[in-house]
Design an enzyme around this catalytic site. Structure first.
Site, PDB file in Angstrom:
ATOM      1  N   ASP A 156       0.858  -1.272   0.200  1.00 40.83           N
ATOM      2  CA  ASP A 156      -0.033  -0.003   0.094  1.00 40.83           C
ATOM      3  C   ASP A 156       0.850   1.063   0.072  1.00 40.83           C
ATOM      4  O   ASP A 156       1.530   1.559   1.137  1.00 40.83           O
ATOM      5  CB  ASP A 156      -0.981   0.058   1.156  1.00 40.83           C
ATOM      6  N   LYS A 219      -6.923   3.578  -3.830  1.00 34.81           N
ATOM      7  CA  LYS A 219      -7.106   3.365  -2.592  1.00 34.81           C
ATOM      8  C   LYS A 219      -7.664   4.749  -1.883  1.00 34.81           C
ATOM      9  O   LYS A 219      -6.776   5.775  -2.273  1.00 34.81           O
ATOM     10  CB  LYS A 219      -6.089   2.687  -1.526  1.00 34.81           C
ATOM     11  N   LYS A 255      -9.983   0.425  -2.970  1.00 33.16           N
ATOM     12  CA  LYS A 255     -10.064   0.293  -1.360  1.00 33.16           C
ATOM     13  C   LYS A 255     -10.466   1.509  -0.709  1.00 33.16           C
ATOM     14  O   LYS A 255      -9.478   2.485  -0.484  1.00 33.16           O
ATOM     15  CB  LYS A 255      -8.840  -0.369  -0.783  1.00 33.16           C
TER      16      LYS A 255
END
Length: 319
Positions: A156, A219, A255
């Site tokens: 991430d 995300k 996400k």
């Protein structure tokens, strides 16, 4: 765009050939109708579902959680406990699904990997000088390589919001491409920190920029700022991945992270997914929740549906 992209996606390769062509492409995307976007997100949030569908939705949401601890006080013991909870969220009920992943800092990846071994639960690691992203590229790439070497299944990363907001899109693109290469077989989630991007138009541009650079997921947030995932910014990103697949044939996950704390919240987001991107995204390979406290509420609601009784917060472990 990475050269291993499908041929339809490679047709967009020329838009990343220079800063000016990339800017022209991103600023040529349709402008976002903020009022319409927020109204649609609010309307979808009012949808009600039947009890049987709610039970399915709760289990689906549990299976989509990236159970997260990203604190300076994290210890190996805390990460082991988190891993055990991810594998078996409800020790009293073996029918409860495991979560999608645990998400930790790079130095805790090896501990997390051992804790979830053999379970199918993935280990995600934040990287690239998370959460601010203020570091030289070689430092960021070393961060990624350390996490991958320790066994991370997913990375991430955070984008350079300063560069993005200054219009230096090619710099942001090149950095994502470099991180993608350093990630190897690990799937890459690209965090935009939507609360710092100021406008919905910027969120749309960042979404396309991340996907052009090879993101496996886009995300919303780090969870470390005041404004994190919202129904509106998530809806906008879902529209982006839908449109990107329509244009290129490449599917990218989404996400939302930060601020999603209740089962009711999670179900609203699942409705957004189904009504916007479609059923292909209703799977933890393509949709995740970045959360810490959400899992506890999902478990309490699950237990209430099964027994008719609401046990309260002492029914679940404290993260």
């Amino acid at each position: 765009m990475p050269t291993n992209a499908p041929s339809a996606a490679r047709a967009l390769l020329d838009v990343t050939s220079s800063d000016s062509t990339l800017r022209r492409f991103l600023h040529g995307l349709p402008g976002v109708d903020a009022v319409g976007l927020e109204a649609r997100a609010a309307a979808l949030g009012t949808r009600s579902i039947k009890t049987t569908a709610k039970a399915y939705a709760i289990d689906l949401a549990i299976s989509m959680v990236d159970l997260t601890t990203l604190e300076g006080a994290d210890t190996p013991g805390k990460v082991r406990a988190l891993g055990a909870k991810a594998v078996r969220p409800d020790p009293t009920d073996r029918t409860a699904p495991g979560t999608a992943a645990v998400c930790v800092y790079p130095d805790m990846v090896a501990v997390a990997k051992e804790a979830v071994a053999g379970s199918g639960v993935k280990v995600a690691s934040v990287a690239t000088a998370f959460p601010a992203g203020r570091a030289a590229l070689d430092v960021k790439l070393a961060d990624v390589r350390d996490a991958v070497a320790a066994g991370a299944d997913e990375i991430d990363m955070v984008i350079d919001r300063g560069a993005f907001l200054a219009g230096r899109y090619l710099k942001v693109y090149d950095e994502i491409v470099a991180v993608k290469e350093a990630s190897g077989a690990a799937r890459l989630k690209v965090i935009f920190e939507t609360g710092e991007l100021s406008t919905y138009d910027n969120i749309r541009r960042a979404s396309w920029l991340g996907m052009l650079a090879g993101a496996d997921f886009i995300k919303t947030s780090t969870g470390k700022v005041a404004v994190n995932a919202t129904p509106a910014n998530t809806l906008l990103m879902l529209e982006a991945v839908r449109d990107f697949r329509d244009r290129t044939g490449v599917q990218v996950g989404v996400k939302p992270a930060g601020g999603i704390r209740t089962s009711k919240d999670a179900i609203k987001f699942l409705v957004l997914v189904n009504e916007t991107a479609g059923g292909d995204w209703l799977d933890n390979h393509w949709f995740r929740f970045g959360a810490s406290s959400l899992l506890n509420d999902l478990l309490m609601q699950r237990q209430k549906l099964a027994t008719g009784r609401y046990s309260g917060p002492d029914y679940v472990t404290v993260d």
